[in-house]
Design a protein around this motif. Sequence first.
Motif, mmCIF file in Angstrom:
data_model
loop_
_atom_site.group_PDB
_atom_site.id
_atom_site.type_symbol
_atom_site.label_atom_id
_atom_site.label_comp_id
_atom_site.label_asym_id
_atom_site.label_seq_id
_atom_site.Cartn_x
_atom_site.Cartn_y
_atom_site.Cartn_z
ATOM 1 N N PRO A 253 1.887 -6.783 -6.327
ATOM 2 C CA PRO A 253 3.293 -6.385 -5.306
ATOM 3 C C PRO A 253 4.174 -5.372 -5.650
ATOM 4 N N LEU A 254 3.690 -5.592 -7.642
ATOM 5 C CA LEU A 254 5.143 -4.249 -8.118
ATOM 6 C C LEU A 254 4.022 -2.986 -7.973
ATOM 7 N N LEU A 255 2.885 -3.421 -7.553
ATOM 8 C CA LEU A 255 2.553 -1.574 -7.314
ATOM 9 C C LEU A 255 2.244 -1.244 -6.139
ATOM 10 N N ASP A 256 1.908 -1.852 -5.494
ATOM 11 C CA ASP A 256 2.214 -1.910 -4.129
ATOM 12 C C ASP A 256 3.738 -1.155 -3.660
ATOM 13 N N THR A 257 4.563 -1.634 -3.778
ATOM 14 C CA THR A 257 5.744 -0.917 -3.622
ATOM 15 C C THR A 257 5.857 -0.029 -4.294
ATOM 16 N N THR A 258 5.807 0.288 -5.616
ATOM 17 C CA THR A 258 5.787 1.487 -6.369
ATOM 18 C C THR A 258 5.107 2.730 -5.412
ATOM 19 N N PHE A 259 3.389 2.087 -4.525
ATOM 20 C CA PHE A 259 2.923 3.191 -4.601
ATOM 21 C C PHE A 259 3.553 3.821 -2.821
ATOM 22 N N ALA A 260 4.060 2.600 -2.354
ATOM 23 C CA ALA A 260 4.534 3.077 -1.221
ATOM 24 C C ALA A 260 5.630 3.589 -0.994
ATOM 25 N N ILE A 261 6.589 3.510 -1.803
ATOM 26 C CA ILE A 261 8.091 4.663 -1.986
ATOM 27 C C ILE A 261 7.404 5.732 -2.869
ATOM 28 N N LEU A 262 6.478 6.000 -3.608
ATOM 29 C CA LEU A 262 6.169 7.178 -3.385
ATOM 30 C C LEU A 262 5.268 8.045 -2.660
ATOM 31 N N ARG A 263 4.863 7.102 -1.968
ATOM 32 C CA ARG A 263 4.101 8.105 -0.792
ATOM 33 C C ARG A 263 5.180 8.510 0.178
ATOM 34 N N ARG A 264 5.951 7.874 0.888
ATOM 35 C CA ARG A 264 6.649 8.212 1.736
ATOM 36 C C ARG A 264 7.459 8.971 0.771
ATOM 37 N N TYR A 265 7.716 8.957 -0.266
ATOM 38 C CA TYR A 265 8.903 9.858 -0.431
ATOM 39 C C TYR A 265 8.288 11.174 -0.084
ATOM 40 N N HIS A 266 6.794 11.285 -0.740
ATOM 41 C CA HIS A 266 5.894 12.404 -0.493
ATOM 42 C C HIS A 266 5.821 12.966 0.463
ATOM 43 N N LYS A 267 5.720 11.672 1.531
ATOM 44 C CA LYS A 267 5.600 12.607 2.937
ATOM 45 C C LYS A 267 6.537 13.245 3.293
ATOM 46 N N HIS A 268 8.046 12.795 3.204
ATOM 47 C CA HIS A 268 9.300 12.933 3.285
ATOM 48 C C HIS A 268 9.297 11.538 4.501
ATOM 49 N N ARG A 269 8.990 10.674 3.896
ATOM 50 C CA ARG A 269 9.575 9.857 5.066
ATOM 51 C C ARG A 269 10.425 8.563 4.548
#
Length: 356
Positions: A253-269
Amino acid sequence: MLKAIIGILLAGGVAFAVTPLVIKRAFVWGAVDRPNARKVHKGLMPRLGGLAVYLGFVPAVLLTMPHSLSVYGLLAGMTLIMLVGVADDIRGISPRVKLAGQVVAAVAMFPFGLHVDFITNPFNARIIDLAWMSVPVTVFWLVAVTNAVNLIDGLDGLAGGVSCIAALTMATVGWTQWRAGATGQQEVVLLALTLAAAVLGFLRYNFHPARIFLGDSGSMLLGFALAGMSIMGLTKSVTAISVLVPLVILGIPLLDTTFAILRRYHKHRPIFQPDKEHLHHQLMAMGLSHRQTVLVIYGVSALLGVSAVVLNLVSTDQALALLAILAVVIIAFANKVGVFGGISHKRPVGRQHHRI
């Protein structure tokens, strides 16, 4: 020991027995997940599963475990977070109100002595007194894990199974420390085993094809309980690697959340905008079935659990080396699967009812 075994069996048996009743109540109270274009299920699905887990866990603890102040604190916080989740399952509440409820539940445990007062630097074994930082660190940890487990609740049995594996891992780590002479770990072992039993009783109805969803009442309850138990264990251990063990146990759960935050930040979402690029979505996009996807994530979670146990048994230098290897493997796996956003969706994927 006999009383502890009875408590564990009672938790699983009660959760198994009351879940059909909770399913009926969910329909009466309107705690249902309605189908739409983004979801797989075709009809109304009850989503009050947290109540069944709670009814299995709490009475078993009160009837069969020693009633220490920390146990009362954990149960108080779990009760508050469960009520917030039930309100959201039945009526729906705004993210801000939900977050406020999570913070209140976290702060409610402080008078019972459940907070992180210190951490141990894994590089030099030096104990770091958090002083006033104890409050924000404790609240952040409880709220972060609560929402991380809520986030992965996207497929039948996923959040429940991962939480069960995490609880069993916590019990194993606590048992090894207890056998090594650490004081106070027996309490964490019994709580974690009792929670795992309650989840297993509920999973009979939640595994694919599910008859009931965990709902926010369940996913937040499990996340909060695991975070609270990890604090109980952490405050009783001064080993150099102790601060990192809960992070590995709750890795999925912690990694999936972290990756989601990084992914959306990188894609300017917007960070809180839902997407279909979580681990379970990407595995299904690769062609795995609903059940296969859940079982694969169970396997990864179990691997992290074994790693957490090993970390607790080896020297600090060996533990840090193992963590470095784990980090490389996890990043490579995440990139291969596509949780960074690299895989297009080839087929409809699992239901989404989480908020992040």
